[in-house]
Structure formats: structure tokens, C-alpha cells
Design an enzyme around this catalytic site. Structure first.
Site, mmCIF file in Angstrom:
data_model
loop_
_atom_site.group_PDB
_atom_site.id
_atom_site.type_symbol
_atom_site.label_atom_id
_atom_site.label_comp_id
_atom_site.label_asym_id
_atom_site.label_seq_id
_atom_site.Cartn_x
_atom_site.Cartn_y
_atom_site.Cartn_z
ATOM 1 N N ARG A 124 33.853 43.405 40.511
ATOM 2 C CA ARG A 124 33.638 42.975 41.896
ATOM 3 C C ARG A 124 32.733 41.757 41.919
ATOM 4 O O ARG A 124 31.961 41.528 41.017
ATOM 5 C CB ARG A 124 32.974 44.096 42.704
ATOM 6 C CG ARG A 124 33.900 45.248 43.012
ATOM 7 C CD ARG A 124 33.188 46.255 43.888
ATOM 8 N NE ARG A 124 32.923 45.727 45.209
ATOM 9 C CZ ARG A 124 31.742 45.781 45.822
ATOM 10 N NH1 ARG A 124 30.704 46.305 45.232
ATOM 11 N NH2 ARG A 124 31.606 45.298 47.036
ATOM 12 N N LYS A 189 26.069 53.386 35.679
ATOM 13 C CA LYS A 189 27.456 53.187 36.102
ATOM 14 C C LYS A 189 28.424 53.627 35.009
ATOM 15 O O LYS A 189 28.363 53.159 33.877
ATOM 16 C CB LYS A 189 27.643 51.702 36.440
ATOM 17 C CG LYS A 189 28.995 51.352 36.983
ATOM 18 C CD LYS A 189 28.933 50.061 37.785
ATOM 19 C CE LYS A 189 30.322 49.523 38.061
ATOM 20 N NZ LYS A 189 30.316 48.471 39.078
ATOM 21 N N ARG A 323 21.812 48.861 46.746
ATOM 22 C CA ARG A 323 20.935 49.326 45.658
ATOM 23 C C ARG A 323 19.892 50.258 46.222
ATOM 24 O O ARG A 323 19.471 50.083 47.368
ATOM 25 C CB ARG A 323 20.188 48.153 45.026
ATOM 26 C CG ARG A 323 21.120 47.180 44.395
ATOM 27 C CD ARG A 323 20.365 46.120 43.646
ATOM 28 N NE ARG A 323 21.236 44.976 43.508
ATOM 29 C CZ ARG A 323 20.824 43.736 43.378
ATOM 30 N NH1 ARG A 323 19.541 43.466 43.402
ATOM 31 N NH2 ARG A 323 21.676 42.767 43.249
HETATM 32 C C1 BTN Z 1 33.425 46.731 39.429
HETATM 33 O O1 BTN Z 1 32.888 45.621 39.365
HETATM 34 O O2 BTN Z 1 32.736 47.756 39.521
HETATM 35 C C2 BTN Z 1 34.916 46.870 39.408
HETATM 36 C C3 BTN Z 1 35.434 46.951 37.999
HETATM 37 C C4 BTN Z 1 36.945 47.119 37.916
HETATM 38 C C5 BTN Z 1 37.441 47.011 36.484
HETATM 39 C C6 BTN Z 1 38.895 47.335 36.383
HETATM 40 S S1 BTN Z 1 39.400 47.514 34.692
HETATM 41 C C7 BTN Z 1 41.077 47.549 35.202
HETATM 42 C C8 BTN Z 1 41.238 46.518 36.296
HETATM 43 N N1 BTN Z 1 41.499 45.208 35.746
HETATM 44 C C9 BTN Z 1 40.502 44.356 35.959
HETATM 45 O O3 BTN Z 1 40.473 43.179 35.562
HETATM 46 N N2 BTN Z 1 39.531 44.958 36.649
HETATM 47 C C10 BTN Z 1 39.864 46.328 36.976
#
Ligand code: BTN
Length: 328
Positions: A124, A189, A323
């Protein structure tokens, strides 16, 4: 697009045993030029290869590779029905980016893309998602929503509930959800959710639901993670990634199929029971704006309820991050 999977050579070496070059050639059906190209490629992917004095090769400790056939065979009947195709890429830039590319080429809902490694995993707010080979879950699912983006408020929270259910079904306990999109154990996380969308000419919204779960994050790779993290292996037992993938699809596919008619309201109670920060002082950050308050769960659309000095305010996902006050 045909199903993709890892090469027979890697599948063979994944058992961690030593193999002579002649055995590798005959079992894989490769010629020697292609064998050495593939071995070089494995090294580039960060896979450790050990060669002994007899020129025998092995992957120390072996690798637990995703097994597409195994995933399919352990799916529930309803998930089997909803799954259109299952792609298991050895290496890809991002499973979300791949499904967004394919969405423009007419793939249908229920298409699932996973990978052993992502070279440009997306998190994100423009962050990188650390995605080493063969260790974690990188999963994207394409789904279509006829009512367009407005029908999708709260969807990422419902995805969180589905992920928490799947983890619990695999024996991963104490999972909590942090609004809007994080999967936590304790203060660290475990996983993240990234929804990306595209609308077509008919106004149908194609959503790529991306889920990343840390299963057994190698220490070296974790150096690039800029927040407290945990993986399943650290917290308890090493999970079988194919079983975990099947459990995720068992929960995600039926949830996506029902979401447009039910909306978030159906998932809200369960989300509230998993809320990591209920009743706690938090700060919401969006760009250079900050708002402190006490987190009071979410409403029936998935908006965060924040008790501020000016009264109860609602906040919607997007670029907002939350947060606990103690960490700011
Ligand atoms: C976050 O920042 O918390 C979201 C992370 C999401 C990661 C997943 S892995 C599968 C899919 N492909 C990506 O490039 N991102 C999501």
C-alpha cells in the site's frame, strides 16, 4: 492464458537431496546448455545451490514449492466451482500487476495468480512488498463487480476477515486485523492486502485482490522491511504453503462471490471481533495531516469510527494509515 508452473528441474531439486548432473539431465529432459542456464537462473532468484566434490547438486534444506495440483485437489466444492484458473509463476514482477495486465485481455473472474517470488511486489501507499523465493504467499484474485466501485466499500476489510479465517483453519492463532488492510499477530505485521481496480467500457469494475502472507521470511530478505513483522514459522509451526493457499482460496472465493449482494454488513461483526485496536488511542495519518482519537471499530460500510475531541468522526480507507499512539 495457460496455467504456469515451476520447471521440472526445480521440482526435482526441491527435495533437498544430492543429484548427479546425469540424473538431473535425464529426470528433467533438458540438454546441458539449458540445464546450466536454469541452474544459473535459480541462483539469480536467490535459491542456494550446493555442489559437492563429486559435482552433485542440491538445495540445502530443500524448498516447499507451491503445488498447483495439490491446491486444486484440496479445495472445497464451492471454491473449485468458483476458481477459473490457477497460475503458479516461478518469478514475476507482481501478481497484482500481472492480473491487471491480463484483465485488459479478457480474463474472467475467478482467475488466480500466485508466484514463488515477486521482483516488484507492491504494498500500500507505494511501498515495496518484500517477496523472496519459495517462502511466503503472494496471491492475487481477479473478481468483477457489475455495480462499479461504489459497491466495494469495505471489501478490503471483508478480505481481511476471509484471510483471518483461513489462517485460523490452518492452526495460525491470535491473528488480528488492523484497519484498513493489515493482518497482525501481536504488534507485528503478518500480512497485507492490496486492492487494485480497473473499470471497463461497460462500467464493470475489475478488482484485483492481492494478499501477501509472511510464512517463513528469511532473515536476509527481512532487512528491507521497514516495520515490525512476524511470520508463521516464527510464531509456531512452518505451514505448508500449498495448504495455506487452498485455505485462502476456500475463504476468499465464496466471499467475493457473495460480496456484491451482501456488502460489508455481513462481515462487520466478525471484523469487530478481530479488531486489533478496538478502544485504543490511535493516530490517523494522511499526507501531512494527523488526527488523534480513540478507535471505535468500523461502521457497516467499513469506515473507521474515531472518537475525537470534536466528536465521533468517520474515516474511509484509501491513503489513510493508522498507528497506535505509543508508536508515533
Ligand atoms: C500492504 O502494504 O500491506 C499490502 C501488501 C500486499 C502484498 C500482496 S503480495 C500479492 C499481491 N501482489 C503484489 O504486488 N502485492 C500484493
Amino acid at each position: 492464458m495457460p496455467p504456469v508452473s515451476v520447471s521440472p528441474l526445480l521440482t526435482l531439486l526441491a527435495d533437498g537431496r544430492y543429484y548427479r548432473v546425469t540424473e538431473l539431465l535425464s529426470a528433467s529432459g533438458l540438454d546441458s546448455a539449458e540445464l546450466s542456464r536454469q541452474l544459473g537462473e535459480f541462483a539469480q532468484w536467490g535459491i542456494e545451490l550446493d555442489v559437492d566434490s563429486d559435482q552433485r547438486y542440491r538445495i540445502p534444506g530443500g524448498l516447499s514449492l507451491l503445488d498447483a495440483a495439490g491446491v486444486r485437489s484440496s479445495l472445497s466444492p464451492i471454491a473449485t466451482q468458483l476458481l477459473k484458473s490457477l497460475q503458479v509463476h516461478p518469478v514475476i514482477d507482481s501478481t497484482n500487476a500481472e492480473l491487471l495486465r491480463q484483465a485488459g485481455q479478457g480474463i474472467s473472474e475467478g482467475t488466480v495468480c500466485t508466484a514463488e517470488q515477486q521482483t516488484a511486489g507492491r504494498g500500500r501507499r507505494g511501498r515495496q512488498w518484500v517477496s523472496p523465493f519459495g517462502r511466503n504467499i503472494y496471491l492475487s484474485v481477479l473478481w468483477e463487480f457489475a455495480a462499479g466501485p461504489s459497491a466495494l466499500e469495505g471489501l478490503s476489510l471483508a478480505v481481511g476477515v476471509a484471510v483471518a479465517r483461513a489462517l485460523s483453519n490452518c492452526g495460525v492463532d491470535n491473528v488480528r486485523l488492523k484497519w484498513p488492510n493489515d493482518v497482525f499477530i501481536g504488534d507485528a505485521k503478518l500480512g497485507g492486502i492490496l486492492l487494485e481496480m480497473k473499470s471497463n467500457a461497460e462500467g464493470v469494475c475489475q478488482v484485483v485482490v492481492g494478499v501477501g502472507i509472511n510464512v517463513a521470511m528469511p532473515e536476509e530478505a527481512s532487512a528491507a522491511i521497514d516495520q515490525p513483522w512476524v511470520d508463521i514459522a516464527r510464531d509456531g509451526e512452518m505451514a505448508d504453503r500449498s495448504r495455506l493457499l487452498a485455505a485462502l482460496l476456500d475463504e476468499l472465493l465464496p466471499m467475493l462471490a457473495q460480496y456484491e449482494s451482501n456488502g460489508f454488513a455481513r462481515w462487520r461483526e466478525e471484523w469487530l471481533a478481530l479488531d486489533a485496536y478496538a478502544g485504543q488511542p490511535v493516530v490517523l495519518i494522511s499526507g501531512d495531516q494527523r488526527q488523534e482519537g480513540i478507535a471505535q471499530g468500523v461502521d457497516e460500510t467499513g469506515a473507521l469510527r474515531l472518537e475525537t475531541p470534536a466528536g465521533l468522526e468517520l474515516f474511509f480507507g484509501g491513503e489513510v494509515s493508522m498507528r497506535p499512539v505509543r508508536n508515533t
